[in-house]
Design a protein around this motif. Structure first.
Motif, short mmCIF file in Angstrom:
data_model
loop_
_atom_site.label_atom_id
_atom_site.label_comp_id
_atom_site.label_asym_id
_atom_site.label_seq_id
_atom_site.Cartn_x
_atom_site.Cartn_y
_atom_site.Cartn_z
N ARG A 1 -3.57 32.33 33.65
CA ARG A 1 -3.40 30.89 33.81
C ARG A 1 -3.77 30.40 35.21
NH1 ARG A 1 2.71 30.24 31.23
NH2 ARG A 1 2.09 30.16 29.01
N TRP B 1 6.06 22.57 23.56
CA TRP B 1 5.36 23.28 24.61
C TRP B 1 3.84 23.29 24.44
CZ3 TRP B 1 5.69 24.95 29.36
CH2 TRP B 1 4.75 25.88 29.82
N TYR C 1 1.38 21.76 27.19
CA TYR C 1 0.49 22.71 27.87
C TYR C 1 -0.96 22.21 27.82
CZ TYR C 1 -1.67 27.26 28.97
OH TYR C 1 -2.39 28.27 29.55
N MET D 1 6.70 26.62 33.99
CA MET D 1 5.62 27.46 33.47
C MET D 1 5.55 28.78 34.24
SD MET D 1 1.48 26.83 33.12
CE MET D 1 1.60 25.25 32.29
#
Length: 245
Positions: free
Chosen positions: A96, A72, A76, A90
């Motif tokens: 974010r 991950w 990411y 996600m």
């Protein structure tokens, strides 16, 4: 380590190359992680709730059904830094929001705190959780990011969330924060008994999305969102959901 750096460099070059000119509007490097039951491998094949939805979208937007599974934290960073990259599943958060462009929601999820069966810990709030010695987290996950934002300093981070299961059952951590469905599935996959886990606190309800690098053209985001909306309108999405939830 040299091999890992080489792999990441190759993916970076591929992502950037795909963004040149109009290529990004047609082909992406699609990344995911092992996060069952949403995305995982079974008998060598990539599957899961979100993966089935993704395959349906890819068919409708006429995109190759090629998806790469990664750790991950690496996936990411690749998606955030390199045009042409896409990552699912996600959780979309305020922190974010401006780092990606979004298509979804793809699936519901819930962050919870697990203790070992028989634990006497009483967790009625986040403040109670702050008082325990060690909470197992998954590096760069939304759960870890959330607890850090809340000022937690008792986190023990790992790059493979499966480690948290064995740590919890062996008493090496006091709590494990995870997606509720993901936690149960991970325990089963590790050949442990889900009954050995005790859910002690619901932390937060969340929604899972497909995240695109910010350089992705808005018209491409709109095309993928339309494909997902059509899945939901025609009942295909609900049939997929019902097989998992």
């Amino acid at each position: 380590m040299k091999k890992l750096v080489s792999v990441l460099a190759t993916i970076s070059v591929l992502c950037i190359a795909l963004s040149v000119s109009n290529a990004v509007a047609e082909t992406f490097t699609i990344l995911t992680e092992d996060y069952a039951p949403f995305n995982y491998t079974q008998e060598g094949e990539l599957t899961g709730l979100s993966t089935e939805v993704m395959y349906e979208i890819l068919e409708r937007v006429k995109h190759p059904k090629k998806i790469k599974m990664m750790v991950w934290s690496e996936a990411y960073q690749q998606t955030m830094q390199n045009p042409g990259c896409v990552l699912y599943s996600m959780v979309r958060t305020k922190e974010r929001e401006n780092s990606f462009k979004w298509v979804g929601p793809v699936a519901p999820d819930r962050l919870v705190l697990y203790a070992k069966k028989g634990s006497t810990l009483k967790i009625d709030s986040l403040d109670d959780a702050r008082k325990v010695a060690r909470i197992g987290t998954y590096k760069d996950s939304v759960a870890e990011q959330f607890l850090k934002k809340e000022g937690f300093t008792n986190l023990v981070s790992v790059t493979d969330d499966k480690e948290n299961i064995s740590k919890l059952l062996k008493g090496k951590i006091d709590l494990w924060i995870a997606g509720e469905l993901q936690g149960i599935h991970q325990v089963k996959a590790s050949k442990s008994d889900p009954a050995d886990l005790l859910k002690v606190f619901d932390v937060q309800d969340t929604q899972l999305y497909i995240a695109f690098n910010k350089a992705t053209p808005d018209e491409e985001i709109a095309k993928w969102q339309k494909a997902l909306d059509e899945l939901k309108a025609t009942g295909v999405y609900q049939k997929i959901i019902s097989r998992y939830l």
